[in-house]
Design an enzyme around this catalytic site. Sequence first.
Site, mmCIF file in Angstrom:
data_model
loop_
_atom_site.group_PDB
_atom_site.id
_atom_site.type_symbol
_atom_site.label_atom_id
_atom_site.label_comp_id
_atom_site.label_asym_id
_atom_site.label_seq_id
_atom_site.Cartn_x
_atom_site.Cartn_y
_atom_site.Cartn_z
ATOM 1 N N GLU A 1 125.019 13.956 81.454
ATOM 2 C CA GLU A 1 123.579 14.116 81.710
ATOM 3 C C GLU A 1 123.356 14.436 83.182
ATOM 4 O O GLU A 1 123.912 13.781 84.049
ATOM 5 C CB GLU A 1 122.846 12.822 81.310
ATOM 6 N N SER B 1 96.789 24.961 73.527
ATOM 7 C CA SER B 1 96.232 23.817 72.785
ATOM 8 C C SER B 1 97.192 23.292 71.733
ATOM 9 O O SER B 1 96.791 22.801 70.689
ATOM 10 C CB SER B 1 94.912 24.210 72.120
ATOM 11 N N GLY B 2 98.502 23.389 72.023
ATOM 12 C CA GLY B 2 99.470 22.699 71.171
ATOM 13 C C GLY B 2 99.385 21.211 71.501
ATOM 14 O O GLY B 2 98.490 20.773 72.227
ATOM 15 N N VAL C 1 102.015 26.198 77.808
ATOM 16 C CA VAL C 1 102.113 27.402 76.965
ATOM 17 C C VAL C 1 103.467 27.516 76.269
ATOM 18 O O VAL C 1 103.990 28.598 76.086
ATOM 19 C CB VAL C 1 101.824 28.680 77.791
ATOM 20 N N ASP D 1 115.847 20.616 70.793
ATOM 21 C CA ASP D 1 115.004 21.725 71.274
ATOM 22 C C ASP D 1 115.776 23.012 71.535
ATOM 23 O O ASP D 1 115.265 24.104 71.317
ATOM 24 C CB ASP D 1 114.270 21.328 72.564
ATOM 25 N N ALA E 1 111.253 15.210 69.115
ATOM 26 C CA ALA E 1 112.322 14.262 69.420
ATOM 27 C C ALA E 1 112.977 13.716 68.155
ATOM 28 O O ALA E 1 114.200 13.581 68.081
ATOM 29 C CB ALA E 1 111.762 13.107 70.250
ATOM 30 N N HIS F 1 94.412 -3.715 50.574
ATOM 31 C CA HIS F 1 93.003 -3.614 50.985
ATOM 32 C C HIS F 1 92.664 -4.768 51.916
ATOM 33 O O HIS F 1 93.126 -5.885 51.684
ATOM 34 C CB HIS F 1 92.110 -3.673 49.738
#
Length: 464
Positions: free
Chosen positions: A35, A181-182, A269, A310, A318, A443
């Site tokens: 990492e 607007s995601g 974006v 990704d 995720a 309920h």
Amino acid sequence: MAAQSFDLIVIGAGPGGYVAAIRAAQLGLKTAVVEREHLGGICLNWGCIPTKALLRSSEVFHLMERAKDFGLKADKVGYDLDAVVKRSRGVAAQLSGGIGHLLKKNKVTVLMGQATIPAKGKVSVKTDKGTEELTAKNIVLATGARARELPGLEADGDLVWTYKHALQPPRMPKKLLVIGSGAIGIEFASFYNTLGADTTVVEVMDRVLPVEDAEISGLAKKAFTKQGMTIMEKAMVKQLDRAKGKVTAHIEVKGKVEKHDFDTVISAVGIVGNVEDLGLEALGVKIDRTHVVTDEFCRTGVDGLYAIGDIAGAPWLAHKASHEGVMVAELIAGKHAHPVKPESIAGCTYCQPQVASVGYSEAKAKELGYDIKVGRFPFIGNGKAIALGEPEGLIKTVFDAKTGELLGAHMIGAEVTELIQGYVVGRQLETTEEDLMNTVFPHPTLSEMMHESVLDAYGKVIHM
């Protein structure tokens, strides 16, 4: 120095990589994870987790402002933005530390540094102390993605922000423009708007939250507008003129360019995969628009090389990355692995009101040729929603009229990000409308609306 050898090397320790490494170690594979920045990746440090902490603060603030509705008194309600951000960073740090502990507990070797793959089965890691050479029969790419930057709209950290700047704001925006607007754009718009920023959202598609069912998008727009946001659809930001403390945005709407002034712009974006500087081209890995091309088992076509999360394309979530990590680890360990089906993965957006969905939208189901039955149930018909003071929202279900298969579920309203899981489990178990109708929901709960929405699809609804 001889190269260290492993059964598996994972590059990237986000929700895909660290989960793959842990599962592989549990299955007895000698595993290393490399990492370059933070354990937990973007999700834990600069994404899912810290944004939810911020949004929780704005939700509590919103409730405090509504105290009177609940018969309560809260005078001079305010907030301290620095303290809100500090809490968010603390939550992220706590979880990131937890990942280190989990990797250690599972005996995964962790190397902090920049990885390259000089040849098949080899990984070279540039660390603070020099270069380490590693070898492994199997390598998993889990390098994630970063914010897409459009020419002329690049972030500067002062007037124009990416999600990272928006998580640690240098100031509270007064007049805010959000481009896109995601989920990411809308969550930041919701956070800053709730805290009092005059917020405008520009979306190039014909509706906000464009991946959601059109009916849900419409309800979301209505709710955002009611909260004081300006929503511009089928609109595009052509350029940003930056001056001291001010940005003039040239926004093209219906073929005409309008100029609007803002003090802050957040660009959301989309994302690009982190595919550079790894040596992938030389290995013969296929890359399509910054994403590694894989089969359903995340294999790249290069022997022993896999890509998850990704970097391997949509949906950019995720939980998809984590499941792919487990699947690949099991595949490498010779177990029977099940591919992750994109249409069985829920999407959740934590704006106010929350939005969640799984499976096909009504339009997509029709486009795929299904004969469908659609059910709807509004929050206003649910006792728990009224008691919570959250009477606005909708649960919508889409069924195959022939087989009764649940094709999709779409929700907007309080806590729907927690409710969606009921339908996710239903789809995984290949449930039909009959199973759902015969299920007894407790309920008073919001989940009863899930039952009623199913009943409505078949003309059996009770409370509407």
